[in-house]
Design a protein around this motif. Structure first.
Motif, mmCIF file in Angstrom:
data_model
loop_
_atom_site.group_PDB
_atom_site.id
_atom_site.type_symbol
_atom_site.label_atom_id
_atom_site.label_comp_id
_atom_site.label_asym_id
_atom_site.label_seq_id
_atom_site.Cartn_x
_atom_site.Cartn_y
_atom_site.Cartn_z
ATOM 1 N N LEU A 179 12.896 -5.739 -0.722
ATOM 2 C CA LEU A 179 11.583 -5.145 -0.965
ATOM 3 C C LEU A 179 11.636 -3.984 -1.963
ATOM 4 O O LEU A 179 10.625 -3.314 -2.194
ATOM 5 N N ASP A 180 12.783 -3.782 -2.581
ATOM 6 C CA ASP A 180 12.908 -2.714 -3.581
ATOM 7 C C ASP A 180 11.825 -2.768 -4.666
ATOM 8 O O ASP A 180 11.339 -1.711 -5.099
ATOM 9 N N PRO A 181 11.428 -3.961 -5.138
ATOM 10 C CA PRO A 181 10.438 -4.010 -6.227
ATOM 11 C C PRO A 181 9.087 -3.375 -5.883
ATOM 12 O O PRO A 181 8.353 -2.984 -6.798
ATOM 13 N N ILE A 182 8.757 -3.278 -4.594
ATOM 14 C CA ILE A 182 7.458 -2.696 -4.235
ATOM 15 C C ILE A 182 7.617 -1.346 -3.534
ATOM 16 O O ILE A 182 6.631 -0.801 -3.031
ATOM 17 N N ARG A 183 8.830 -0.796 -3.522
ATOM 18 C CA ARG A 183 9.052 0.475 -2.848
ATOM 19 C C ARG A 183 8.750 1.634 -3.786
ATOM 20 O O ARG A 183 9.621 2.378 -4.223
ATOM 21 N N HIS A 184 7.477 1.750 -4.129
ATOM 22 C CA HIS A 184 6.996 2.885 -4.923
ATOM 23 C C HIS A 184 5.510 3.035 -4.643
ATOM 24 O O HIS A 184 4.910 2.196 -3.964
ATOM 25 N N ALA A 185 4.919 4.084 -5.129
ATOM 26 C CA ALA A 185 3.524 4.372 -4.809
ATOM 27 C C ALA A 185 2.583 3.349 -5.435
ATOM 28 O O ALA A 185 2.767 2.927 -6.588
ATOM 29 N N HIS A 218 -3.419 -3.130 0.665
ATOM 30 C CA HIS A 218 -2.799 -1.906 1.159
ATOM 31 C C HIS A 218 -2.685 -0.877 0.033
ATOM 32 O O HIS A 218 -2.829 -1.201 -1.149
ATOM 33 N N LEU A 219 -2.397 0.335 0.415
ATOM 34 C CA LEU A 219 -1.967 1.410 -0.485
ATOM 35 C C LEU A 219 -0.838 2.141 0.233
ATOM 36 O O LEU A 219 -0.836 2.217 1.460
ATOM 37 N N TRP A 220 0.118 2.668 -0.524
ATOM 38 C CA TRP A 220 1.183 3.430 0.118
ATOM 39 C C TRP A 220 1.916 4.312 -0.879
ATOM 40 O O TRP A 220 1.787 4.145 -2.079
ATOM 41 N N ASP A 221 2.710 5.224 -0.328
ATOM 42 C CA ASP A 221 3.541 6.101 -1.148
ATOM 43 C C ASP A 221 4.812 6.443 -0.372
ATOM 44 O O ASP A 221 4.810 7.331 0.490
ATOM 45 N N PRO A 222 5.921 5.749 -0.647
ATOM 46 C CA PRO A 222 7.177 5.998 0.072
ATOM 47 C C PRO A 222 7.723 7.411 -0.121
ATOM 48 O O PRO A 222 8.605 7.834 0.627
ATOM 49 N N ALA A 223 7.220 8.151 -1.094
ATOM 50 C CA ALA A 223 7.683 9.525 -1.292
ATOM 51 C C ALA A 223 7.124 10.468 -0.232
ATOM 52 O O ALA A 223 7.662 11.562 -0.028
ATOM 53 N N THR A 224 6.056 10.052 0.430
ATOM 54 C CA THR A 224 5.414 10.937 1.408
ATOM 55 C C THR A 224 5.454 10.406 2.833
ATOM 56 O O THR A 224 5.149 11.142 3.765
ATOM 57 N N ARG A 225 5.819 9.129 3.012
ATOM 58 C CA ARG A 225 5.819 8.542 4.359
ATOM 59 C C ARG A 225 6.882 7.466 4.445
ATOM 60 O O ARG A 225 7.151 6.770 3.467
ATOM 61 N N ASP A 226 7.464 7.305 5.642
ATOM 62 C CA ASP A 226 8.458 6.257 5.874
ATOM 63 C C ASP A 226 7.752 4.964 6.270
ATOM 64 O O ASP A 226 6.817 4.979 7.080
ATOM 65 N N TYR A 227 8.196 3.859 5.677
ATOM 66 C CA TYR A 227 7.656 2.544 5.993
ATOM 67 C C TYR A 227 8.814 1.679 6.509
ATOM 68 O O TYR A 227 9.531 1.073 5.707
ATOM 69 N N PRO A 228 9.018 1.630 7.823
ATOM 70 C CA PRO A 228 10.188 0.936 8.367
ATOM 71 C C PRO A 228 10.297 -0.522 7.934
ATOM 72 O O PRO A 228 11.410 -1.022 7.704
ATOM 73 N N TRP A 229 9.167 -1.198 7.780
ATOM 74 C CA TRP A 229 9.187 -2.613 7.420
ATOM 75 C C TRP A 229 9.656 -2.821 5.972
ATOM 76 O O TRP A 229 9.978 -3.946 5.577
ATOM 77 N N MET A 230 9.718 -1.747 5.202
ATOM 78 C CA MET A 230 10.082 -1.832 3.790
ATOM 79 C C MET A 230 11.563 -1.537 3.554
ATOM 80 O O MET A 230 11.994 -1.376 2.414
ATOM 81 N N ALA A 231 12.361 -1.503 4.618
ATOM 82 C CA ALA A 231 13.739 -1.045 4.509
ATOM 83 C C ALA A 231 14.655 -2.023 3.790
ATOM 84 O O ALA A 231 15.618 -1.612 3.133
ATOM 85 N N ALA A 232 14.392 -3.312 3.879
ATOM 86 C CA ALA A 232 15.302 -4.308 3.305
ATOM 87 C C ALA A 232 15.368 -4.191 1.786
ATOM 88 O O ALA A 232 14.364 -3.903 1.116
ATOM 89 N N ALA A 233 16.550 -4.441 1.234
ATOM 90 C CA ALA A 233 16.744 -4.327 -0.213
ATOM 91 C C ALA A 233 15.842 -5.283 -0.988
ATOM 92 O O ALA A 233 15.453 -4.992 -2.123
#
Length: 280
Positions: free
Chosen positions: A24-30, A7-22
């Motif tokens: 998952l903080d270690p991967i909550r960045h681009a 995958h690729l992602w960027d939480p600064a530009t899009r919401d990822y509902p599955w990533m809400a749990a604390a």
């Protein structure tokens, strides 16, 4: 090596509902394509897989793949399977830059409240339209949705299906019997392939060992055969439990008893055939 699932992602530009749990903080960045290049040395091609129910993300992924200098060989995107004009949505995506790299579609069925979502008549109609367009359907489920997945693949024998993450077996608990029986039933259908991916995050993230993953790998290989099993890193989700290198090394250990030709199938051949990838 072909990495059939990342995958690729960027939480600064899009919401990822599955990533809400604390947790998952270690991967909550681009995570960018350049980040992938930095960790995936030796990988000759990849399949980039959707993360949210968004055609906009799919459009971005196709553009990324087109500009990836041959690293991204295919994109498994998202379309609204409930739409009456699924074929038109697919055709529009294929008309975009990188559209020829659309090889499949996925919906996060594991998050649907109805465990039989996959066999709803409107969903079946949408998935059947994918087959007519020559696309693969990636099945993302856990054990509660596996019975519906078994029914689905029997109802649509003309569709190529890929079971993501081996159906997310409960590695941490070790209670594999229910999962194993359902995976065996899926494998009885020749139109179904299976990804050997995502196992480290189904184990205990901090104390997993390769030997804990071995019963899953052995069962998948026995049920599907190497010619219908493909390696995937599930990066960057895997970073919750293991680095990219650790994932590839553990896969090598799990496949060590196979012949060279069989390992070549799992690490490349199966993905190329299933998704129709063109090495560039």
């Amino acid at each position: 090596m072909i990495d059939s699932h990342h995958h690729l992602w960027d939480p600064a530009t899009r919401d990822y509902p599955w990533m809400a749990a604390a947790a998952l903080d270690p991967i909550r960045h681009a995570y960018t394509l350049e980040d992938l290049r930095a960790v995936a040395a030796g990988v000759s091609g990849t399949v980039l897989v959707q993360t949210v129910a968004s055609t906009e993300e799919t459009e971005e992924f196709l553009a990324t793949a087109a500009a990836a200098d041959g690293l991204v060989l295919g994109v498994v995107g998202w379309v609204d399977l409930l739409a009456p004009d699924v074929a038109d949505h697919v055709a529009r995506l294929r008309s975009l830059p990188g559209g020829d790299l659309l090889v499949g579609v996925r919906h996060q069925a594991e998050d649907e409240p109805d465990p039989r979502w996959l066999v709803r008549p409107d969903v079946l109609r949408g998935i059947a339209a994918l087959a007519e367009a020559g696309l693969v359907y990636d099945v993302l489920v856990r054990e509660p949705q596996l019975p519906a997945a078994v029914e689905l693949v029997g109802l649509l024998p003309s569709v190529r299906f890929v079971l993501d993450h081996a159906g997310k077996p409960p590695v941490a608990s070790g209670a594999l019997d229910g999962w194993a029986g359902l995976v065996t039933r899926l494998a009885e259908h020749p139109n179904v392939f299976c990804k050997l991916s995502g196992l480290v995050t189904e184990a205990d993230w901090h104390s997993w060992r390769v030997d804990q993953l071995r019963p899953v790998a052995e069962h998948v290989l026995a049920a599907f055969g190497p010619e219908r099993v493909m390696f995937g890193s599930d990066w960057p989700v895997c970073e919750l439990a293991a680095s990219y290198q650790q994932v590839t090394e553990s896969a090598g250990a799990l496949l060590a008893s196979l012949s060279e030709a069989q390992r070549a199938e799992v690490f490349a051949g199966t993905a190329v055939r299933c998704y129709g990838l063109r090495l560039r």
